[in-house]
Design a protein around this motif. Structure first.
Motif, PDB file in Angstrom:
ATOM      1  N   ASN A  81       0.806  -1.229   0.000  1.00 47.80           N
ATOM      2  CA  ASN A  81       0.000   0.000   0.000  1.00 47.80           C
ATOM      3  C   ASN A  81       0.838   1.279   0.000  1.00 47.80           C
ATOM      4  O   ASN A  81       0.522   2.223  -0.748  1.00 47.80           O
ATOM      5  CB  ASN A  81      -0.972  -0.003   1.184  1.00 47.80           C
ATOM      6  N   PRO A  82       1.907   1.372   0.804  1.00 46.52           N
ATOM      7  CA  PRO A  82       2.719   2.592   0.740  1.00 46.52           C
ATOM      8  C   PRO A  82       3.342   2.821  -0.642  1.00 46.52           C
ATOM      9  O   PRO A  82       3.458   3.970  -1.093  1.00 46.52           O
ATOM     10  CB  PRO A  82       3.793   2.359   1.810  1.00 46.52           C
ATOM     11  N   ILE A  83       3.730   1.741  -1.299  1.00 44.91           N
ATOM     12  CA  ILE A  83       4.321   1.886  -2.632  1.00 44.91           C
ATOM     13  C   ILE A  83       3.285   2.416  -3.608  1.00 44.91           C
ATOM     14  O   ILE A  83       3.539   3.354  -4.379  1.00 44.91           O
ATOM     15  CB  ILE A  83       4.871   0.536  -3.134  1.00 44.91           C
ATOM     16  N   LEU A  84       2.095   1.837  -3.577  1.00 47.82           N
ATOM     17  CA  LEU A  84       1.035   2.276  -4.477  1.00 47.82           C
ATOM     18  C   LEU A  84       0.641   3.725  -4.217  1.00 47.82           C
ATOM     19  O   LEU A  84       0.232   4.447  -5.134  1.00 47.82           O
ATOM     20  CB  LEU A  84      -0.187   1.367  -4.324  1.00 47.82           C
ATOM     21  N   ALA A  85       0.784   4.159  -2.951  1.00 52.65           N
ATOM     22  CA  ALA A  85       0.435   5.540  -2.593  1.00 52.65           C
ATOM     23  C   ALA A  85       1.575   6.514  -2.862  1.00 52.65           C
ATOM     24  O   ALA A  85       1.425   7.720  -2.662  1.00 52.65           O
ATOM     25  CB  ALA A  85       0.034   5.604  -1.123  1.00 52.65           C
ATOM     26  N   GLY A  86       2.734   5.998  -3.331  1.00 55.60           N
ATOM     27  CA  GLY A  86       3.884   6.854  -3.592  1.00 55.60           C
ATOM     28  C   GLY A  86       4.578   7.326  -2.338  1.00 55.60           C
ATOM     29  O   GLY A  86       5.304   8.325  -2.354  1.00 55.60           O
ATOM     30  N   ASP A  87       4.384   6.614  -1.246  1.00 60.06           N
ATOM     31  CA  ASP A  87       4.929   7.004   0.060  1.00 60.06           C
ATOM     32  C   ASP A  87       6.282   6.319   0.282  1.00 60.06           C
ATOM     33  O   ASP A  87       6.384   5.092   0.249  1.00 60.06           O
ATOM     34  CB  ASP A  87       3.940   6.590   1.152  1.00 60.06           C
ATOM     35  N   ASN A  88       7.312   7.097   0.521  1.00 57.19           N
ATOM     36  CA  ASN A  88       8.644   6.546   0.792  1.00 57.19           C
ATOM     37  C   ASN A  88       8.719   6.123   2.260  1.00 57.19           C
ATOM     38  O   ASN A  88       9.432   6.699   3.070  1.00 57.19           O
ATOM     39  CB  ASN A  88       9.726   7.582   0.472  1.00 57.19           C
ATOM     40  N   ALA A  89       7.953   5.077   2.612  1.00 57.10           N
ATOM     41  CA  ALA A  89       7.827   4.646   4.007  1.00 57.10           C
ATOM     42  C   ALA A  89       9.003   3.813   4.465  1.00 57.10           C
ATOM     43  O   ALA A  89       9.277   3.719   5.655  1.00 57.10           O
ATOM     44  CB  ALA A  89       6.532   3.857   4.195  1.00 57.10           C
ATOM     45  N   TYR A  90       9.700   3.177   3.548  1.00 59.25           N
ATOM     46  CA  TYR A  90      10.854   2.352   3.891  1.00 59.25           C
ATOM     47  C   TYR A  90      11.776   2.258   2.692  1.00 59.25           C
ATOM     48  O   TYR A  90      11.384   2.477   1.541  1.00 59.25           O
ATOM     49  CB  TYR A  90      10.412   0.957   4.342  1.00 59.25           C
ATOM     50  N   ASP A  91      13.046   1.955   2.975  1.00 53.69           N
ATOM     51  CA  ASP A  91      14.065   1.887   1.925  1.00 53.69           C
ATOM     52  C   ASP A  91      14.206   0.490   1.345  1.00 53.69           C
ATOM     53  O   ASP A  91      14.443   0.326   0.148  1.00 53.69           O
ATOM     54  CB  ASP A  91      15.410   2.356   2.487  1.00 53.69           C
ATOM     55  N   VAL A  92      14.093  -0.516   2.192  1.00 50.81           N
ATOM     56  CA  VAL A  92      14.157  -1.915   1.760  1.00 50.81           C
ATOM     57  C   VAL A  92      13.104  -2.692   2.532  1.00 50.81           C
ATOM     58  O   VAL A  92      12.952  -2.509   3.741  1.00 50.81           O
ATOM     59  CB  VAL A  92      15.556  -2.526   2.010  1.00 50.81           C
ATOM     60  N   GLY A  93      12.388  -3.557   1.837  1.00 50.63           N
ATOM     61  CA  GLY A  93      11.401  -4.397   2.498  1.00 50.63           C
ATOM     62  C   GLY A  93      11.738  -5.859   2.326  1.00 50.63           C
ATOM     63  O   GLY A  93      12.120  -6.294   1.233  1.00 50.63           O
ATOM     64  N   ASN A  94      11.638  -6.614   3.399  1.00 56.15           N
ATOM     65  CA  ASN A  94      11.850  -8.062   3.335  1.00 56.15           C
ATOM     66  C   ASN A  94      10.498  -8.742   3.197  1.00 56.15           C
ATOM     67  O   ASN A  94       9.662  -8.658   4.099  1.00 56.15           O
ATOM     68  CB  ASN A  94      12.559  -8.562   4.598  1.00 56.15           C
ATOM     69  N   ILE A  95      10.288  -9.403   2.072  1.00 55.16           N
ATOM     70  CA  ILE A  95       8.994 -10.012   1.802  1.00 55.16           C
ATOM     71  C   ILE A  95       9.178 -11.454   1.316  1.00 55.16           C
ATOM     72  O   ILE A  95      10.289 -11.875   0.985  1.00 55.16           O
ATOM     73  CB  ILE A  95       8.191  -9.210   0.764  1.00 55.16           C
ATOM     74  N   ARG A  96       8.088 -12.192   1.279  1.00 60.91           N
ATOM     75  CA  ARG A  96       8.139 -13.570   0.792  1.00 60.91           C
ATOM     76  C   ARG A  96       8.596 -13.596  -0.665  1.00 60.91           C
ATOM     77  O   ARG A  96       8.303 -12.676  -1.433  1.00 60.91           O
ATOM     78  CB  ARG A  96       6.774 -14.228   0.921  1.00 60.91           C
ATOM     79  N   CYS A  97       9.284 -14.668  -1.030  1.00 56.94           N
ATOM     80  CA  CYS A  97       9.835 -14.753  -2.381  1.00 56.94           C
ATOM     81  C   CYS A  97       8.736 -14.666  -3.436  1.00 56.94           C
ATOM     82  O   CYS A  97       8.942 -14.094  -4.516  1.00 56.94           O
ATOM     83  CB  CYS A  97      10.647 -16.037  -2.549  1.00 56.94           C
ATOM     84  N   THR A  98       7.563 -15.211  -3.146  1.00 58.57           N
ATOM     85  CA  THR A  98       6.458 -15.144  -4.096  1.00 58.57           C
ATOM     86  C   THR A  98       5.989 -13.708  -4.302  1.00 58.57           C
ATOM     87  O   THR A  98       5.677 -13.299  -5.421  1.00 58.57           O
ATOM     88  CB  THR A  98       5.284 -15.986  -3.594  1.00 58.57           C
ATOM     89  N   ASP A  99       5.964 -12.928  -3.246  1.00 56.56           N
ATOM     90  CA  ASP A  99       5.546 -11.535  -3.357  1.00 56.56           C
ATOM     91  C   ASP A  99       6.603 -10.684  -4.045  1.00 56.56           C
ATOM     92  O   ASP A  99       6.276  -9.710  -4.739  1.00 56.56           O
ATOM     93  CB  ASP A  99       5.238 -10.965  -1.969  1.00 56.56           C
ATOM     94  N   ALA A 100       7.862 -11.036  -3.881  1.00 53.62           N
ATOM     95  CA  ALA A 100       8.932 -10.295  -4.544  1.00 53.62           C
ATOM     96  C   ALA A 100       8.783 -10.392  -6.055  1.00 53.62           C
ATOM     97  O   ALA A 100       8.996  -9.417  -6.794  1.00 53.62           O
ATOM     98  CB  ALA A 100      10.295 -10.832  -4.107  1.00 53.62           C
TER      99      ALA A 100
END
Length: 478
Positions: free
Chosen positions: A120-139
């Protein structure tokens, strides 16, 4: 690239502590002659040393990780303080050393294990974090949808260095793009490595060959494991029903069984062609031979216990039965191995068996991985690239030795032979796209159902699997 175990051996034996960008001369032995000190130069493997220029700093800036918590692995990037626990304190020291080196403050936001909350932050254009650790499927999903910056575009990052897991990263390219990279900061790749545990008391009670000797001699194929299992699997109470009152040869979550064995046999459900394009390989003859063999030695011989509880990757019922000496072997990730610290009976650790003795080497499975991704909202790639390069380097100096040499060696493995097996297992890790990136469609889809229901008709599942691969390829970025 040298295996992790070799890197750590060099670190431990040589007392090597190299600073990123400012490599200090290493000390020689306590006593050397004048001629020796003048002529001898301590060897430093350049692939173990971070080359980040010493003047690269970002004084006063803040770097933020976004992570989710997972019961099957350790995924936190920072901790707030030391508490005397080995891994916790190493993670804390990694943070402090990185902040000091780059002049930054590192923060962490924890989100629920929910993809929408993450994106959601990415879709909103919000620079909420620099790197996100996510599941490989979501990556894979966020890359296909144009929401991340490919790892190949990050400055300062040198994935040829040993603290970047080259064997992983070579398998994590698609259509020539390195969209995600894995390094030593991601200890989940150790947590999610799978191995076989064996009960030493049952080996002795049934006068079975030493599994260690079989592995070391190369004589550890599926048939050798089968011979052992069928001797131990017993209807203990004689009621003609195999249930949790009886003794088994092998314990595992049904979704883990087939990929554990096919990867150990050197097979992949999804391979890549010369153009780095994935294709379904499950229709190949040897792959099918492996699958049918596993059904025979587990289902037909009644050596396998099918757990009714399947919430965790290693079911609680498996741990209970193994702890109660009710199975010769248990499948486990290294994260869950640590739940057996209090087990009274000694157990050993082994790689999964080869398909047959003609197979040249052992292979060990990593069931999935947490991927660090850089969102398109990141507006400071200089800081991101530099921090990831140093963070992975310093992880190789702090967190990896703590995990590998202290937590596993002193708290889990119970003999010198198991320690040698750890070296072999970690040095032989591989990733199968169909077991990780596409696990929802393949491993956790029809493969898990096949094994749980004793359905051996693999050929009937391949058209649907192929359609999933085709759909996957249609979404690849141009």
């Amino acid at each position: 690239m040298k295996p992790t175990s070799m890197i750590l051996t060099l670190i431990l034996l040589c007392g090597l502590i190299s600073s990123c960008g400012n490599v200090e001369p290493t000390e020689g032995p306590e006593e050397t002659s004048v001629s020796e000190s003048a002529d001898t130069v301590e060897s430093v493997d350049p692939d173990n040393v971070c080359d980040l220029p010493s003047d690269v700093r970002f004084d006063g800036e803040t770097f933020t990780f976004a992570v989710y918590e997972n019961a099957n692995t350790q995924n936190l990037m920072i901790v707030d303080e030391e508490d005397g626990e080995t891994i916790n304190d190493a993670i804390y020291q990694r943070k402090i050393k990185t902040e000091e080196r780059l002049g930054v403050t590192i923060e962490q936001v924890i989100y629920n294990d929910n993809f929408n909350e993450f994106q959601n932050p990415i879709l909103a254009g919000d620079n909420a974090y620099d790197v996100g650790n996510i599941r490989c499927t979501d990556a894979l999903k966020v890359w296909q949808e144009g929401m991340i910056i490919p790892a190949s575009e990050l400055p300062y990052v040198n994935i040829e260095k040993n603290y970047w897991n080259k064997s992983f990263n070579d398998s994590l390219t698609l259509c020539g793009e390195q969209y995600v990279i894995i390094g030593d900061m991601m200890i989940s790749t150790l947590d999610l490595t799978y191995a076989l545990l064996f009960n030493k008391q049952l080996i002795a009670d049934y006068n079975l060959d030493s599994p260690y000797d079989l592995v070391n001699s190369g004589a550890w194929p599926i048939d050798a494991m089968y011979d052992m299992m069928k001797q131990v699997a017993t209807d203990v109470n004689g009621d003609t029903i195999m249930d949790d009152n009886d003794r088994y040869g092998y314990l595992s979550h049904p979704k883990q069984v087939l990929p554990n064995f096919w990867i150990a046999a050197g097979e992949m459900s999804v391979k890549k062609d010369e153009g780095d394009v994935p294709y379904l390989a499950m229709g190949e003859e040897r792959f099918n031979d492996v699958i049918q063999k596993v059904f025979e030695v587990l289902w037909d011989a009644e050596t396998y216990y099918l757990p009714t509880d399947q919430l965790y990757d290693v079911p609680e019922s498996s741990i209970k039965l193994f702890t109660n000496n009710q199975s010769l072997f248990m499948d486990s990730s290294f994260h869950h191995v640590q739940q057996l610290r209090g087990m009274e009976t000694d157990f050993g650790i082994l790689p999964y068996p080869k398909y047959d003795e003609s197979q040249e080497r052992y292979y060990s499975r990593v069931s999935y991985y947490n991927a660090p991704i850089v969102p398109v909202t990141n507006n400071n790639l200089e800081l991101t690239g530099a921090l990831l390069e140093y963070f992975n380097y310093i992880s190789s100096e702090t967190v990896i030795p703590a995990y590998y040499d202290i937590v596993l060696y002193s708290k889990v493995s119970r003999d010198d032979e198991s320690q040698a097996m750890l070296d072999l297992i970690f040095d032989s890790r591989v990733v199968d796209i169909g077991d990780t990136t596409l696990c929802a469609d393949i491993r956790d889809g029809f493969v898990a159902t096949m094994f749980q229901t004793n359905d051996r008709n693999l050929a009937s599942k391949l058209p649907t699997a192929q359609s999933k691969i085709d759909a996957f390829l249609s979404k690849m970025p141009e």
